[in-house]
Design a protein around this motif. Structure first.
Motif, PDB file in Angstrom:
ATOM      1  N   THR A 198       1.482   5.366  18.013  1.00 35.60           N
ATOM      2  CA  THR A 198       0.877   5.605  16.352  1.00 35.60           C
ATOM      3  C   THR A 198       1.753   5.215  15.216  1.00 35.60           C
ATOM      4  O   THR A 198       2.503   6.343  14.657  1.00 35.60           O
ATOM      5  CB  THR A 198       0.007   6.478  15.989  1.00 35.60           C
ATOM      6  N   PRO A 199       1.837   4.416  14.520  1.00 39.24           N
ATOM      7  CA  PRO A 199       2.362   4.113  13.731  1.00 39.24           C
ATOM      8  C   PRO A 199       1.948   5.008  12.634  1.00 39.24           C
ATOM      9  O   PRO A 199       0.846   5.192  11.945  1.00 39.24           O
ATOM     10  CB  PRO A 199       2.810   2.392  13.215  1.00 39.24           C
ATOM     11  N   LEU A 200       3.528   5.084  11.730  1.00 38.22           N
ATOM     12  CA  LEU A 200       3.106   5.839  10.027  1.00 38.22           C
ATOM     13  C   LEU A 200       2.018   5.440   9.249  1.00 38.22           C
ATOM     14  O   LEU A 200       3.157   4.566   9.200  1.00 38.22           O
ATOM     15  CB  LEU A 200       4.081   6.890  10.144  1.00 38.22           C
ATOM     16  N   THR A 201       1.803   6.302   9.045  1.00 35.29           N
ATOM     17  CA  THR A 201       1.030   5.136   7.340  1.00 35.29           C
ATOM     18  C   THR A 201       0.512   5.887   6.200  1.00 35.29           C
ATOM     19  O   THR A 201      -0.197   6.814   6.450  1.00 35.29           O
ATOM     20  CB  THR A 201      -0.667   3.941   7.704  1.00 35.29           C
ATOM     21  N   LEU A 202       1.065   5.914   4.971  1.00 34.86           N
ATOM     22  CA  LEU A 202       1.114   7.375   4.573  1.00 34.86           C
ATOM     23  C   LEU A 202       0.543   7.180   3.720  1.00 34.86           C
ATOM     24  O   LEU A 202       0.651   5.879   2.668  1.00 34.86           O
ATOM     25  CB  LEU A 202       2.499   7.433   4.289  1.00 34.86           C
ATOM     26  N   THR A 203      -0.727   8.089   3.065  1.00 30.80           N
ATOM     27  CA  THR A 203      -1.773   7.842   2.467  1.00 30.80           C
ATOM     28  C   THR A 203      -1.357   8.315   0.741  1.00 30.80           C
ATOM     29  O   THR A 203      -1.320   9.966   0.581  1.00 30.80           O
ATOM     30  CB  THR A 203      -3.300   8.087   2.787  1.00 30.80           C
ATOM     31  N   ARG A 228      -2.026  10.070  -2.595  1.00 29.32           N
ATOM     32  CA  ARG A 228      -3.324  10.120  -3.742  1.00 29.32           C
ATOM     33  C   ARG A 228      -2.704   9.981  -4.572  1.00 29.32           C
ATOM     34  O   ARG A 228      -2.202  10.923  -5.591  1.00 29.32           O
ATOM     35  CB  ARG A 228      -3.379  11.184  -3.479  1.00 29.32           C
ATOM     36  N   ALA A 229      -3.084   8.819  -5.509  1.00 26.77           N
ATOM     37  CA  ALA A 229      -2.537   8.822  -6.741  1.00 26.77           C
ATOM     38  C   ALA A 229      -3.666   9.642  -8.481  1.00 26.77           C
ATOM     39  O   ALA A 229      -4.257  10.120  -8.027  1.00 26.77           O
ATOM     40  CB  ALA A 229      -2.342   7.341  -7.293  1.00 26.77           C
ATOM     41  N   ALA A 230      -2.248   9.974  -9.310  1.00 24.24           N
ATOM     42  CA  ALA A 230      -3.078  11.054 -10.120  1.00 24.24           C
ATOM     43  C   ALA A 230      -3.808   9.743 -11.096  1.00 24.24           C
ATOM     44  O   ALA A 230      -4.866  10.230 -11.496  1.00 24.24           O
ATOM     45  CB  ALA A 230      -1.616  11.648 -11.189  1.00 24.24           C
ATOM     46  N   THR A 231      -3.212   8.843 -11.871  1.00 20.14           N
ATOM     47  CA  THR A 231      -3.546   7.205 -11.764  1.00 20.14           C
ATOM     48  C   THR A 231      -4.695   6.839 -11.595  1.00 20.14           C
ATOM     49  O   THR A 231      -4.707   6.402 -10.111  1.00 20.14           O
ATOM     50  CB  THR A 231      -2.714   6.264 -12.656  1.00 20.14           C
ATOM     51  N   PRO A 232      -5.816   6.811 -12.339  1.00 23.46           N
ATOM     52  CA  PRO A 232      -6.873   5.826 -11.752  1.00 23.46           C
ATOM     53  C   PRO A 232      -6.930   4.516 -11.492  1.00 23.46           C
ATOM     54  O   PRO A 232      -7.683   3.964 -10.528  1.00 23.46           O
ATOM     55  CB  PRO A 232      -8.439   6.720 -12.464  1.00 23.46           C
ATOM     56  N   SER A 233      -5.719   3.652 -11.662  1.00 20.50           N
ATOM     57  CA  SER A 233      -5.628   2.482 -11.709  1.00 20.50           C
ATOM     58  C   SER A 233      -5.359   2.567 -10.554  1.00 20.50           C
ATOM     59  O   SER A 233      -5.338   0.919 -10.271  1.00 20.50           O
ATOM     60  CB  SER A 233      -4.448   1.933 -12.332  1.00 20.50           C
ATOM     61  N   LEU A 234      -4.836   3.313  -9.708  1.00 20.75           N
ATOM     62  CA  LEU A 234      -4.173   2.834  -8.152  1.00 20.75           C
ATOM     63  C   LEU A 234      -5.176   2.801  -7.041  1.00 20.75           C
ATOM     64  O   LEU A 234      -5.287   2.643  -6.262  1.00 20.75           O
ATOM     65  CB  LEU A 234      -3.353   3.662  -7.769  1.00 20.75           C
ATOM     66  N   ARG A 271      -7.054   6.214  -2.578  1.00 25.50           N
ATOM     67  CA  ARG A 271      -5.777   5.866  -1.611  1.00 25.50           C
ATOM     68  C   ARG A 271      -4.891   4.712  -1.992  1.00 25.50           C
ATOM     69  O   ARG A 271      -5.648   3.760  -1.873  1.00 25.50           O
ATOM     70  CB  ARG A 271      -6.585   6.589  -0.759  1.00 25.50           C
ATOM     71  N   LEU A 272      -3.989   5.356  -1.774  1.00 23.20           N
ATOM     72  CA  LEU A 272      -2.763   4.141  -1.806  1.00 23.20           C
ATOM     73  C   LEU A 272      -2.281   4.266  -0.539  1.00 23.20           C
ATOM     74  O   LEU A 272      -1.465   4.750  -0.079  1.00 23.20           O
ATOM     75  CB  LEU A 272      -1.841   4.089  -3.113  1.00 23.20           C
ATOM     76  N   ARG A 273      -2.248   2.721   1.026  1.00 22.32           N
ATOM     77  CA  ARG A 273      -1.117   3.508   2.484  1.00 22.32           C
ATOM     78  C   ARG A 273      -0.298   2.242   2.117  1.00 22.32           C
ATOM     79  O   ARG A 273      -0.343   1.285   1.486  1.00 22.32           O
ATOM     80  CB  ARG A 273      -2.709   2.313   3.039  1.00 22.32           C
ATOM     81  N   ILE A 274       0.734   3.320   2.136  1.00 22.86           N
ATOM     82  CA  ILE A 274       1.657   2.858   2.039  1.00 22.86           C
ATOM     83  C   ILE A 274       2.353   2.853   3.736  1.00 22.86           C
ATOM     84  O   ILE A 274       2.418   4.083   4.567  1.00 22.86           O
ATOM     85  CB  ILE A 274       2.997   3.171   1.744  1.00 22.86           C
TER      86      ILE A 274
END
Length: 722
Positions: free
Chosen positions: A288-293, A295-301, A304-307
């Motif tokens: 299973t490849p690693l995908t980081l989530t 969790r930004a403080a800014t609501p503009s992102l 959850r931003l997945r990387i």
């Protein structure tokens, strides 16, 4: 009439349709006005000027305010994921009123530059213009600025638009802000998360900066990348990383003692983790490849931003390793529970009671451990010194037992060892426990022999020598020095090992010794070995330059065990005296002197028979043999006749017997008290290598030893072979 009704209906429908049309037109007009108002406020697309990022070496101007150090977006258009302007954007087209302090609280729902009041914009710009270092500034202003740093790293840098130098500037700015506003939990967590993610994405994997804090739960996602690298390279996971994996795992948690005593818990976990996994647990990569989530403080992102991190597996989906770590952590917490509760009730961490509640591994370095170490040092000053185990147990905050048997002595020795103190005799090291009166020799430091042969031979020689020396009623200084000179002249022992043997000699020549169990071991020895042992014993008996009848009888008894002529004992002692008498007389005024040639001769003989000496006094635990088939219960008691079996059964009912009670038991069975006890001790020695009873008043019975011996037969009966 019908035509009239039709015309009326058509008229009504017409008027209804016209009203609906006007209503819809009014709604569209209102929405248009609201849209125009919002666009004017937030800079939604249109002809607005695109925003520009200002670096740390630039000073943009916004509404009459200069912003030194830059690191902000300035312009009219900077869209977020929803198509509206980013909250962090400094829009010069929006009015800002000066004269308002940034310390005035700001509602979090207004945390958007375009939605602020002109007064709030002026307060925010004044904070930026002042260098962003006002400690009294409202935290929402700090977050609003942080939103821009977050967007720059997690959006622009992902597109390759940010240089390494600029990333370094942003990291330094976040660290600076943490020094001023790091006391706020939410800001500290989000800042730690962004710093960790920046290192995971662009840092050097094997060079983690000191500011990265994976103990913060906000950093669970970037920590997954660290763990994944260990898995991808098949590297052992260090104890600190393994524990952090457990702490940050969403389905795991730590018990109260671990949270109440975090430093001690981490130390205990690290010690036991190393004991179980050595350099560390190894987990193998999964598919299973690693995908980081993020969790930004800014609501503009968004939420959850997945990387996705290419080439790394996802370790957090593994369950078996986490369960093992959880079990290990739970055991550590359970062992700290008593200590934790003691502190919760107001107990002092430096008290002996606290030391008694700590696991042995933690005594070194803990406040309670340092206090105990100081008290132990006052008992002996580091040098071998006789003391009572009761005093030592009092220092440790423990209650003295009725007697000091093998198991209790081994536990005490290990506890003292954790403070770097040793005791003699030390069951794991010297192979036998102290006598039941509990007196021992205390010293520092404890030493575990690196080589057993010479150490074990001298250990057994000390006991044999003290047994002979005490036959005259009291061991002389010269007899003790014979043994000490043999220890000193050994080239195979370290100074610490010699100190351990000096302590044992001090104990052995101070405490009465017994000969239980020797006959069965000495009789089968080869003749040459028996003669060597005889000469060694004769040398010790003659060490004071005189022949004591009691010593001659003691050596003669041992000669009888050896199958040698009892008369030869006196001749060997006289021969040894003739070798030392002249030296003793010549040095009479200056103190006792020894013939070193004789010492060296006897030392060589000691080495020659070291295997025998080791067998005589070493315990079954120290000389572990391959597992053998357990004997039947009847076979275990085969060496005892019916009266002695009955006596054994009666004695095992309790641990101590008054001498008159013991003699009464023997009288009812028509057994001589001294002879019966010697037979029982011989039986115990043949089965377990230790005496069953300690003669005296009272008579002590080693119940744990008897249980150990008798359990062998029971195990055989309860578990018959298929």
């Amino acid at each position: 009439m019908e035509l009239f009704l039709v015309a009326l209906a058509m008229t009504v429908l017409y008027r209804i349709a016209r009203a609906l049309f006007r209503l819809a037109a009014g709604r569209r007009e209102r929405e248009s006005r609201e849209k125009l108002l919002k666009d004017a406020e937030t800079g939604r697309p249109g002809t607005a000027e695109p925003a520009r990022w200002f670096g740390s070496m630039e000073t943009p101007a916004v509404n009459g305010y200069s912003v030194p150090g830059g690191l902000v977006y300035v312009g009219e258009k900077l869209l977020d994921y929803s198509g509206f302007n980013d909250p962090c954007l400094l829009n010069p087209s929006l009015r800002a009123v000066s004269g308002f302090s940034p310390s005035v609280p700001l509602p979090e729902q207004r945390l958007h530059y375009g939605k602020m009041t002109p007064e709030q914009r002026g307060a925010y710009l004044s904070w930026l213009a002042g260098g962003r270092n006002d400690p009294d500034a409202a935290l929402p202003y700090v977050f609003l600025f942080f939103y821009g740093l977050e967007r720059r790293l997690m959006v622009d840098a992902q597109r390759g638009a940010v240089s390494p130098e600029e990333r370094a500037d942003i990291v330094l700015e976040i660290l600076r802000l943490l020094q001023i506003y790091g006391e706020h939990r939410a800001f500290r967590g989000h800042a730690a998360n962004l710093l960790a993610m920046e290192w995971v994405l662009w840092g050097i994997p094997d060079d983690r900066p000191g500011y990265i804090d994976f103990t913060d739960r906000y950093c669970a996602e970037p920590f997954a990348a660290v763990l994944a690298r260990y898995a991808s390279l098949d590297r052992p996971i260090p104890a600190e990383t393994a524990l952090q994996w457990l702490i940050l795992h969403p389905e795991q948690g730590l018990k109260t003692p671990a949270r109440r005593c975090p430093d001690l818990f981490r130390k205990l976990f690290s010690l036991r983790y190393a004991e179980k996994y050595g350099e560390g647990m190894v987990i193998h990569p999964n598919r299973t490849p690693l995908t980081l989530t993020y969790r930004a403080a800014t609501p503009s992102l968004g939420d959850r931003l997945r990387i996705r991190i290419p080439g790394l597996p996802n370790p957090f989906i593994l369950t078996a390793p986490v369960k093992k770590l959880a079990a290990l952590a739970a055991g550590c917490a359970d062992d700290l529970d008593g200590y934790s509760r003691f502190l919760a009730r107001g107990g002092s961490p430096e008290s002996p009671e606290a030391a008694a509640l700590l696991p042995a591994e933690l005594l070194t370095g803990a406040p309670a451990g340092e206090a105990v170490r100081e008290r132990l040092f006052r008992l002996c000053g580091g040098n071998p010194s006789m003391t009572d185990t009761g005093k030592i147990l009092a220092v440790l905050g423990q209650t003295p037992p009725p007697k000091m048997n093998r198991k209790r002595a081994a536990t005490l020795a290990d506890t003292l060892g954790s403070f770097n103190f040793g005791m003699a005799p030390d069951p794991p090291i010297h192979g036998f426990p102290p006598s039941h009166d509990g007196r021992i020799a205390l010293f520092s430091p404890r030493a575990v022999p690196s080589g057993r042969e010479e150490f074990d031979a001298l250990t057994a020689l000390i006991r044999l020598g003290s047994l002979v020396a005490q036959a005259s009623g009291e061991a002389s200084e010269g007899e003790r020095r014979v043994v000490e000179e043999m220890i000193s002249s050994s080239d195979a022992l370290s100074p610490e090992e010699k100190r351990s043997l000096f302590a044992l000699a001090l104990w052995a020549f101070s405490v009465p010794q017994g000969a239980a169990g020797l006959r069965g071991i000495l009789e089968p020895l080869p003749e040459e070995t028996k003669r060597s042992l005889g000469r060694i014993l004769g040398t010790i008996a003659a060490a004071d330059g005189r022949v004591d009848p009691g010593e001659v009888r003691a050596v003669g008894k041992l000669y009888g065990y050896l199958g040698l002529d009892g008369g030869q004992a006196a001749r060997d002692i006289h021969a040894a005296v003739s070798g030392t008498a002249s030296s003793a007389r010549s040095e009479e005024k200056e103190g006792f002197s020894l013939d070193m040639d004789l010492i060296r001769l006897r030392q060589e003989e000691t080495r020659h028979v070291n295997g025998v000496l080791r067998e005589i006094f070493s315990s079954a635990e120290e000389n572990a043999l391959p597992a053998q088939e357990a004997p039947e219960r009847d076979d275990i008691l085969a060496g005892l006749d019916d009266p002695h079996r009955k006596l054994l059964s009666d004695l095992l009912k309790r641990e101590t017997w008054r001498r008159e009670e013991y003699e009464s038991l023997c009288a009812t069975l028509s057994l001589p008290p001294d002879g019966a006890l010697e037979i029982l001790n011989e039986w115990a020695f043949s089965s377990a290598g230790a005496p069953l009873a300690e003669d005296g008043d009272p008579v002590f019975i080693d119940l744990s030893l008897a249980e150990e011996v008798l359990s062998h037969g029971q195990q055989k009966d309860e578990n018959p072979a298929p």
